[in-house]
Design a protein around this motif. Sequence first.
Motif, PDB file in Angstrom:
ATOM      1  N   THR A 135       0.861  -1.189   0.000  1.00 52.61           N
ATOM      2  CA  THR A 135       0.000   0.000   0.000  1.00 52.61           C
ATOM      3  C   THR A 135       0.892   1.231   0.000  1.00 52.61           C
ATOM      4  O   THR A 135       1.730   1.403   0.885  1.00 52.61           O
ATOM      5  CB  THR A 135      -0.916   0.009   1.239  1.00 52.61           C
ATOM      6  OG1 THR A 135      -1.653  -1.218   1.273  1.00 52.61           O
ATOM      7  CG2 THR A 135      -1.877   1.184   1.196  1.00 52.61           C
ATOM      8  N   LEU A 136       0.730   2.078  -1.015  1.00 47.40           N
ATOM      9  CA  LEU A 136       1.524   3.300  -1.126  1.00 47.40           C
ATOM     10  C   LEU A 136       0.794   4.495  -0.524  1.00 47.40           C
ATOM     11  O   LEU A 136       1.398   5.328   0.148  1.00 47.40           O
ATOM     12  CB  LEU A 136       1.837   3.579  -2.600  1.00 47.40           C
ATOM     13  CG  LEU A 136       2.558   2.454  -3.357  1.00 47.40           C
ATOM     14  CD1 LEU A 136       2.678   2.812  -4.837  1.00 47.40           C
ATOM     15  CD2 LEU A 136       3.926   2.191  -2.744  1.00 47.40           C
ATOM     16  N   THR A 137      -0.500   4.606  -0.802  1.00 44.20           N
ATOM     17  CA  THR A 137      -1.320   5.709  -0.300  1.00 44.20           C
ATOM     18  C   THR A 137      -2.688   5.152   0.064  1.00 44.20           C
ATOM     19  O   THR A 137      -3.091   4.090  -0.433  1.00 44.20           O
ATOM     20  CB  THR A 137      -1.518   6.811  -1.370  1.00 44.20           C
ATOM     21  OG1 THR A 137      -2.212   6.245  -2.493  1.00 44.20           O
ATOM     22  CG2 THR A 137      -0.203   7.390  -1.832  1.00 44.20           C
ATOM     23  N   SER A 138      -3.401   5.871   0.921  1.00 46.31           N
ATOM     24  CA  SER A 138      -4.760   5.482   1.261  1.00 46.31           C
ATOM     25  C   SER A 138      -5.534   6.743   1.591  1.00 46.31           C
ATOM     26  O   SER A 138      -5.070   7.567   2.385  1.00 46.31           O
ATOM     27  CB  SER A 138      -4.766   4.523   2.459  1.00 46.31           C
ATOM     28  OG  SER A 138      -6.062   4.026   2.687  1.00 46.31           O
ATOM     29  N   ARG A 139      -6.705   6.898   0.938  1.00 43.78           N
ATOM     30  CA  ARG A 139      -7.535   8.063   1.263  1.00 43.78           C
ATOM     31  C   ARG A 139      -8.993   7.651   1.310  1.00 43.78           C
ATOM     32  O   ARG A 139      -9.451   6.845   0.506  1.00 43.78           O
ATOM     33  CB  ARG A 139      -7.322   9.204   0.265  1.00 43.78           C
ATOM     34  CG  ARG A 139      -7.842   8.947  -1.121  1.00 43.78           C
ATOM     35  CD  ARG A 139      -7.465  10.083  -2.088  1.00 43.78           C
ATOM     36  NE  ARG A 139      -8.013   9.790  -3.411  1.00 43.78           N
ATOM     37  CZ  ARG A 139      -9.153  10.297  -3.864  1.00 43.78           C
ATOM     38  NH1 ARG A 139      -9.847  11.144  -3.128  1.00 43.78           N
ATOM     39  NH2 ARG A 139      -9.599   9.972  -5.057  1.00 43.78           N
ATOM     40  N   GLU A 166      -9.792   4.607  -1.227  1.00 48.65           N
ATOM     41  CA  GLU A 166      -9.061   4.278  -2.444  1.00 48.65           C
ATOM     42  C   GLU A 166      -7.582   4.230  -2.087  1.00 48.65           C
ATOM     43  O   GLU A 166      -7.022   5.197  -1.583  1.00 48.65           O
ATOM     44  CB  GLU A 166      -9.310   5.331  -3.526  1.00 48.65           C
ATOM     45  CG  GLU A 166      -8.632   4.995  -4.832  1.00 48.65           C
ATOM     46  CD  GLU A 166      -8.933   6.018  -5.910  1.00 48.65           C
ATOM     47  OE1 GLU A 166      -9.999   5.913  -6.542  1.00 48.65           O
ATOM     48  OE2 GLU A 166      -8.101   6.937  -6.085  1.00 48.65           O
ATOM     49  N   ASP A 167      -6.997   3.051  -2.313  1.00 54.91           N
ATOM     50  CA  ASP A 167      -5.585   2.850  -1.988  1.00 54.91           C
ATOM     51  C   ASP A 167      -4.752   2.801  -3.263  1.00 54.91           C
ATOM     52  O   ASP A 167      -5.135   2.135  -4.232  1.00 54.91           O
ATOM     53  CB  ASP A 167      -5.384   1.527  -1.229  1.00 54.91           C
ATOM     54  CG  ASP A 167      -6.002   1.539   0.167  1.00 54.91           C
ATOM     55  OD1 ASP A 167      -6.484   2.615   0.603  1.00 54.91           O
ATOM     56  OD2 ASP A 167      -6.004   0.487   0.817  1.00 54.91           O
ATOM     57  N   GLY A 168      -3.641   3.508  -3.246  1.00 52.52           N
ATOM     58  CA  GLY A 168      -2.640   3.348  -4.289  1.00 52.52           C
ATOM     59  C   GLY A 168      -1.773   2.164  -3.910  1.00 52.52           C
ATOM     60  O   GLY A 168      -1.312   2.085  -2.769  1.00 52.52           O
ATOM     61  N   ILE A 169      -1.576   1.235  -4.831  1.00 49.70           N
ATOM     62  CA  ILE A 169      -0.849   0.004  -4.498  1.00 49.70           C
ATOM     63  C   ILE A 169       0.279  -0.259  -5.493  1.00 49.70           C
ATOM     64  O   ILE A 169       0.279   0.254  -6.607  1.00 49.70           O
ATOM     65  CB  ILE A 169      -1.801  -1.220  -4.465  1.00 49.70           C
ATOM     66  CG1 ILE A 169      -2.431  -1.446  -5.847  1.00 49.70           C
ATOM     67  CG2 ILE A 169      -2.863  -1.053  -3.388  1.00 49.70           C
ATOM     68  CD1 ILE A 169      -3.195  -2.763  -5.973  1.00 49.70           C
ATOM     69  N   ARG A 170       1.241  -1.084  -5.060  1.00 51.12           N
ATOM     70  CA  ARG A 170       2.306  -1.564  -5.937  1.00 51.12           C
ATOM     71  C   ARG A 170       2.327  -3.087  -5.837  1.00 51.12           C
ATOM     72  O   ARG A 170       2.420  -3.645  -4.743  1.00 51.12           O
ATOM     73  CB  ARG A 170       3.665  -0.994  -5.551  1.00 51.12           C
ATOM     74  CG  ARG A 170       4.784  -1.514  -6.490  1.00 51.12           C
ATOM     75  CD  ARG A 170       6.180  -0.990  -6.131  1.00 51.12           C
ATOM     76  NE  ARG A 170       6.243   0.451  -6.273  1.00 51.12           N
ATOM     77  CZ  ARG A 170       6.648   1.285  -5.302  1.00 51.12           C
ATOM     78  NH1 ARG A 170       7.016   0.829  -4.121  1.00 51.12           N
ATOM     79  NH2 ARG A 170       6.697   2.575  -5.500  1.00 51.12           N
ATOM     80  N   LEU A 171       2.241  -3.743  -6.985  1.00 47.60           N
ATOM     81  CA  LEU A 171       2.302  -5.206  -7.030  1.00 47.60           C
ATOM     82  C   LEU A 171       3.750  -5.662  -6.995  1.00 47.60           C
ATOM     83  O   LEU A 171       4.673  -4.879  -7.216  1.00 47.60           O
ATOM     84  CB  LEU A 171       1.600  -5.718  -8.292  1.00 47.60           C
ATOM     85  CG  LEU A 171       0.133  -5.311  -8.443  1.00 47.60           C
ATOM     86  CD1 LEU A 171      -0.410  -5.737  -9.797  1.00 47.60           C
ATOM     87  CD2 LEU A 171      -0.697  -5.899  -7.319  1.00 47.60           C
ATOM     88  N   SER A 215      -1.092   0.591  -9.192  1.00 47.38           N
ATOM     89  CA  SER A 215      -2.510   0.628  -9.539  1.00 47.38           C
ATOM     90  C   SER A 215      -3.284   1.217  -8.365  1.00 47.38           C
ATOM     91  O   SER A 215      -2.687   1.711  -7.407  1.00 47.38           O
ATOM     92  CB  SER A 215      -3.001  -0.795  -9.860  1.00 47.38           C
ATOM     93  OG  SER A 215      -4.329  -0.759 -10.354  1.00 47.38           O
ATOM     94  N   ILE A 216      -4.621   1.167  -8.455  1.00 47.47           N
ATOM     95  CA  ILE A 216      -5.468   1.599  -7.339  1.00 47.47           C
ATOM     96  C   ILE A 216      -6.405   0.468  -6.959  1.00 47.47           C
ATOM     97  O   ILE A 216      -6.682  -0.434  -7.766  1.00 47.47           O
ATOM     98  CB  ILE A 216      -6.303   2.859  -7.682  1.00 47.47           C
ATOM     99  CG1 ILE A 216      -7.213   2.617  -8.888  1.00 47.47           C
ATOM    100  CG2 ILE A 216      -5.409   4.063  -7.880  1.00 47.47           C
ATOM    101  CD1 ILE A 216      -8.264   3.692  -9.085  1.00 47.47           C
ATOM    102  N   TYR A 217      -6.883   0.535  -5.719  1.00 46.76           N
ATOM    103  CA  TYR A 217      -7.840  -0.451  -5.223  1.00 46.76           C
ATOM    104  C   TYR A 217      -8.886   0.288  -4.407  1.00 46.76           C
ATOM    105  O   TYR A 217      -8.543   1.066  -3.520  1.00 46.76           O
ATOM    106  CB  TYR A 217      -7.140  -1.503  -4.347  1.00 46.76           C
ATOM    107  CG  TYR A 217      -7.710  -2.887  -4.553  1.00 46.76           C
ATOM    108  CD1 TYR A 217      -8.963  -3.231  -4.064  1.00 46.76           C
ATOM    109  CD2 TYR A 217      -7.000  -3.838  -5.265  1.00 46.76           C
ATOM    110  CE1 TYR A 217      -9.494  -4.487  -4.274  1.00 46.76           C
ATOM    111  CE2 TYR A 217      -7.510  -5.104  -5.466  1.00 46.76           C
ATOM    112  CZ  TYR A 217      -8.767  -5.423  -4.978  1.00 46.76           C
ATOM    113  OH  TYR A 217      -9.283  -6.661  -5.189  1.00 46.76           O
ATOM    114  N   GLY A 218     -10.157   0.050  -4.715  1.00 41.76           N
ATOM    115  CA  GLY A 218     -11.254   0.605  -3.921  1.00 41.76           C
ATOM    116  C   GLY A 218     -11.714  -0.431  -2.914  1.00 41.76           C
ATOM    117  O   GLY A 218     -11.918  -1.585  -3.274  1.00 41.76           O
ATOM    118  N   VAL A 219     -11.858  -0.020  -1.650  1.00 43.82           N
ATOM    119  CA  VAL A 219     -12.224  -0.947  -0.578  1.00 43.82           C
ATOM    120  C   VAL A 219     -13.388  -0.372   0.225  1.00 43.82           C
ATOM    121  O   VAL A 219     -13.353   0.791   0.628  1.00 43.82           O
ATOM    122  CB  VAL A 219     -11.034  -1.206   0.370  1.00 43.82           C
ATOM    123  CG1 VAL A 219     -11.428  -2.148   1.502  1.00 43.82           C
ATOM    124  CG2 VAL A 219      -9.832  -1.750  -0.393  1.00 43.82           C
TER     125      VAL A 219
END
Length: 182
Positions: free
Chosen positions: A6-10, A22-27, A33-37
């Motif tokens: 997880t790079l960012t989370s807002r 919405e989290d900014g992620i790195r695989l 990419s981004i992930y909505g949770v």
Amino acid sequence: GVYVQTLTSRQVYANSWMTVREDGIRLSDGTESIYGVVDKPTYALVIPRDGDRLHLVEQFRYPVGRRRWEFPAGTAPEWADVDPADLAVRELREETGLIAGRMERIGFLEVAPGMSSQRGHVFLASELTEGPTEREQSEQDMRTAWFTVAEFEDMARSGELADSQSLAAYLLLQLHDRADRS
């Protein structure tokens, strides 16, 4: 193995019952990419059983636009840190008026792990006595009824009962009963 950093989370939305972030992620291959949770509190689902009968509740479910039968279940933000067994007792009494002489935890569910962090504990309620309901304002149109196992399975086959948590809980009930017999 694949990992996700997880790079960012807002937080992009919140109300008393849920938040969306919405989290900014790195695989692991370096792709970003981004992930909505959807985050919601842990819930308790209760299977009230009396012999060959199961007790269900029916209420209007706004997101699908129709009334739906399901097992009693619920959560409450102010109960987020409460023992799920206590939540199960409360939900059963509030929604159905039933009080269980025996409440047994039979499993654990992740609601929709592709989009939500919400988890639930499944309980089997037996030795039931009936009392008054204590429904919340949003549950005033709720109906309750007993169904035989055969009726429950017919409703599941026809899609009349399509709540995924209730169907998954029923599988946990089958596994619980099978373990008891062996």
